[in-house]
Each structure stands twice: as C-alpha cells, then as structure tokens.
Design an enzyme around this catalytic site. Structure first.
Site, PDB file in Angstrom:
ATOM      1  N   LYS A  95      -5.131  -1.400 -18.698  1.00 16.33           N
ATOM      2  CA  LYS A  95      -5.426  -0.231 -17.866  1.00 16.33           C
ATOM      3  C   LYS A  95      -4.374   0.843 -18.084  1.00 16.33           C
ATOM      4  O   LYS A  95      -3.306   0.575 -18.656  1.00 16.33           O
ATOM      5  CB  LYS A  95      -5.469  -0.633 -16.390  1.00 16.33           C
TER       6      LYS A  95
ATOM      7  N   ARG B  34      -5.122  -4.460   0.129  1.00 14.65           N
ATOM      8  CA  ARG B  34      -5.857  -3.361  -0.503  1.00 14.65           C
ATOM      9  C   ARG B  34      -7.359  -3.627  -0.440  1.00 14.65           C
ATOM     10  O   ARG B  34      -8.061  -3.032   0.362  1.00 14.65           O
ATOM     11  CB  ARG B  34      -5.402  -3.175  -1.955  1.00 14.65           C
TER      12      ARG B  34
ATOM     13  N   HIS C 297      -4.516 -10.963  -5.459  1.00 16.17           N
ATOM     14  CA  HIS C 297      -3.356 -10.326  -6.096  1.00 16.17           C
ATOM     15  C   HIS C 297      -2.124 -10.542  -5.235  1.00 16.17           C
ATOM     16  O   HIS C 297      -2.165 -10.324  -4.022  1.00 16.17           O
ATOM     17  CB  HIS C 297      -3.610  -8.832  -6.288  1.00 16.17           C
TER      18      HIS C 297
ATOM     19  N   ARG D 231      -3.122 -13.127 -15.448  1.00 17.35           N
ATOM     20  CA  ARG D 231      -3.345 -11.708 -15.743  1.00 17.35           C
ATOM     21  C   ARG D 231      -2.010 -10.994 -16.026  1.00 17.35           C
ATOM     22  O   ARG D 231      -1.539 -10.202 -15.201  1.00 17.35           O
ATOM     23  CB  ARG D 231      -4.037 -11.028 -14.560  1.00 17.35           C
TER      24      ARG D 231
ATOM     25  N   TYR E   2      17.036  26.017 -16.393  1.00 15.99           N
ATOM     26  CA  TYR E   2      16.580  26.625 -15.146  1.00 15.99           C
ATOM     27  C   TYR E   2      17.508  26.267 -13.985  1.00 15.99           C
ATOM     28  O   TYR E   2      17.972  25.131 -13.865  1.00 15.99           O
ATOM     29  CB  TYR E   2      15.169  26.138 -14.802  1.00 15.99           C
TER      30      TYR E   2
ATOM     31  N   CYS F 207      13.000  20.816 -18.968  1.00 16.90           N
ATOM     32  CA  CYS F 207      11.943  21.828 -18.941  1.00 16.90           C
ATOM     33  C   CYS F 207      10.596  21.173 -19.271  1.00 16.90           C
ATOM     34  O   CYS F 207      10.524  19.985 -19.570  1.00 16.90           O
ATOM     35  CB  CYS F 207      12.241  22.918 -19.958  1.00 16.90           C
TER      36      CYS F 207
ATOM     37  N   ASP G  34       8.763  21.564 -21.888  1.00 17.85           N
ATOM     38  CA  ASP G  34       8.593  21.228 -23.302  1.00 17.85           C
ATOM     39  C   ASP G  34       9.896  20.908 -24.032  1.00 17.85           C
ATOM     40  O   ASP G  34       9.858  20.549 -25.210  1.00 17.85           O
ATOM     41  CB  ASP G  34       7.923  22.400 -24.031  1.00 17.85           C
TER      42      ASP G  34
END
Length: 384
Positions: free
Chosen positions: A36, A135, A164, A223, A274, A322, A324
């Site tokens: 997942k 849950r 779980h 699992r 920044y 930042c 990028d």
C-alpha cells in the site's frame, strides 16, 4: 533524469523477505506483504513483483486504485484491501478481484450486489474483527452472527478473518499484555464463527512487529509491512532481536540521493533561505541541492539537525528547506564540487551515513512516514 532520485534495491527487498520467512513455518503460514501507499514510497508494482518472486503469497493495499494498478501490471496474486472504500469504487474492486475487509451488513451487501451483477460466484471477503484497535471491525462476541450474515448474501464467501494489533511494536509490559489480550479476543471471535458452523478461512493478525516477535500468533498468515522495506518496527531494533536470540538482518531498500548544483562562498553574517533562520557566524561554503519539500525533504527537517553525506562526510542542512531546494553547510576547503553526489538516507553501500529511521528519530516520527513521503516527482531507479 533528475539529479534527485530514489535508488530502490530489489535485492535488499528480496533478502528481507527471505529473512522474514525464516521466522514463519511456510508449510502452513502464508505471507501477505503490504504494498500500500506505493509500497511505502518504493514503487508498488516493481516491489510487488519482487516480493512474489521471493515467496510472498498475498499482497495488501489500502485503496481500490492501488489494487487495480497491480492488476493492470499483470499481477494475479490475491490482493487484500485493508481499508474501506466508498460505494462508487465497489464495481472496480469486484472487477479486479480485490478482497475487501467487511464487518457490517450494509458494506457486505454492496459487494454482494456487485458480485451478482458481474456474475462472480463465491466472491471472497475477509471478516474484520475489532479486538482493541478501535478502527474497523465487528466485536468478537458478534463475529458468529456477522459471518452468518456475510454468507446469507448471494455470491459472497468468507475467505478469512483478521484483526490488527495496536501496540505489538512496543516492548513495555503493559503493551505486551494488551497485545496478548487482543490475540485472545481474536481467538474468541474465531471460536464464535466456528460455533456457527462456519469455516473462518485464513486467520491473520500479525503485523511487522508480531511477525518477528510473536511466532505463537502467526496462525494462517502474517502481514509484514515496514520490515519488508528494511526498517524495524516501533521500539524494536536489531539489538532487541539479537538479545532475544532471534537475530534478523533487515536492509534498507531505498536510498535517496541528489546532487550539489552550486557551491556558494559565504562570509560571516550572511543568511540563507526563507525567513533568514540561519546566519553564518564565520566564513563557510554553502552547497545547494536540487531537493526540497515537494520531493519529500520535508520543511520540518530544517531545524532538526538533519545532515547529508557527500563523499563519506556529513554536512548539516542550513536554513529553511524550500519547495525544490535545500542548502547544506560545507565549511571551508571541504573539497566538495558542483555536481558531486549527495546522499540523504539509505543503504551504506550507496554512501549513506544515515537511514530513514535516523531521520525519523530526529524529527519525532517513524521510518514509514519518511519513505512514504518521497513524492512521485522523484524518479525511482530499480536495481537488482
């Protein structure tokens, strides 16, 4: 290809699966590997194929789209969907033979109607039991009636039962007692289904921690999740299993790397980034990397003491990260040059001096989040 990339070592992934399997009895315990969240950021399709080659029996996803992606790639292994989907997604789930977790009649009816519409007999679902996670799931005392209800619907079959564990990755005594309580409640639920004259199918409850630490809870399937990708769960680490007498080697599957795109000489009193959150107190060189929070180098890493490895030496991140780019302090006369390779975390054979787990400890999170947050714009390069 971008300077920033994630190297995915499929040989490490297969090695991890082999080592995990050594904790199970393959003659009666299957393995369902979680792929997942794009295999925790590693690439679902490629990792799914690798773990199946290494001996996995099932794959686990969280969404219908994740399961459909595997089917579109030609993967035919059973796919278990661990989270719930909305009614509009049910047709795609049934079409792709994705096995849902069910625990109430409304949800079961959705899959029954769609299985009938698509002409699929004995469409398998797994009964989820809430033993203390809170849950999803039916309460243990109601499991027998829930199983009866599932089988009362046309074209549905009960393929398995699961729960779980909430704190199986914690090593304190209270958590251990809670996990044992959860397991006993799951056994109670299974017993109630059997009392109703129904075969519970594949019984499974062990996540990563329980797979390695609680062999008595393995039942019909385990699992594993994060351990497949090379990281120990929760409070547990390599020393814990060695001291217990059950050592297990896990190898990081992902290495995140970039390049130094510029080297900037700084004088004392000059700031970077920044908000001007860091100012040099002496002469130094600042290296700029083509990696930022849009890649998964999260902004919260800025003041956490994160370092980057260049040619076997560590250099601290300076200023705010930042979108990028980010900056590292090279000091004077480091020898670092433009376009030198910089490794953020991963396998030591790639030059990494820290793992995703090291970064997680510094930033108050878990390795799962670090790898899962590496975004799609970072190319994955797969190696065997």
């Amino acid at each position: 290809m971008r300077a920033t990339k994630a190297i995915i070592h499929l040989d490490n992934l297969k090695s991890n699966i082999k080592n995990i399997k050594s904790f199970t009895d393959p003659s009666h315990t299957k393995m369902c590997v979680a792929v997942k969240a794009d295999a925790y950021g590693h690439g679902a399709v490629q990792c799914a194929k690798a773990v199946l080659e290494a001996g996995a029996d099932f794959l686990a996803v969280a969404t219908v789209d994740e399961g459909a992606e595997l089917r579109q790639a030609g993967i035919k292994a059973p796919v278990l969907m661990l989270s719930l989907c909305c009614p509009e997604e049910v047709p795609q789930a049934v079409k792709n033979d994705i096995t849902p977790l069910v625990f109430d009649t409304d949800y079961a009816e959705l899959f029954s109607k769609e299985a009938v519409a698509q002409g699929k007999d004995n469409y398998a679902v797994h009964l989820a039991v809430d033993t203390g996670m809170g849950r999803i799931g039916v309460l243990p005392e109601d499991a027998g009636k829930a199983a009866e209800a599932i089988l009362s619907y046309k074209n549905l079959s009960l393929g398995g039962m699961c729960t779980h564990f909430a704190v199986s990755d914690c090593t304190d005594e209270e958590s251990r007692r809670y996990t044992k309580l959860q397991f006993s409640r799951f056994e109670e639920a299974v017993g109630n289904v059997k009392k109703s004259g129904i075969d519970p199918g594949i019984r499974h409850c062990c996540n990563s921690a329980a797979t390695l630490d609680l062999r008595e809870c393995h039942l019909d399937m385990v699992r594993p999740g994060i351990i497949a990708y090379g990281y120990y769960p929760g409070d547990m680490n390599s020393d814990y299993f060695t001291q217990k007498g059950t050592p297990v080697e896990l190898k990081p599957v992902m290495t995140l790397e970039s390049k130094v795109c510029a080297v900037r000489p700084f004088t004392s009193g000059k700031s970077v980034g920044y908000g001007r959150t860091w100012t040099s107190d002496s002469e130094t060189d600042i290296g700029v990397l083509t990696l930022g929070y849009a890649d998964g180098m999260l902004r919260k890493f800025s003041s956490a003491g994160i370092c980057v490895a260049v040619d076997g030496k560590v250099y601290p991140v300076r200023g705010r990260i930042c979108m990028d780019q980010c900056m590292i302090d090279l000091g004077l006369n480091s020898g670092v040059k433009r376009w030198d390779r910089a490794v953020i975390f991963g396998d030591r054979r790639d030059g990494a001096l820290q793992t995703a787990d090291d970064i997680a400890r510094l930033t108050g999170t878990i390795s799962y989040e670090i790898t899962s947050c590496i975004t799609k714009r970072v190319p994955r390069v797969y190696t065997e």
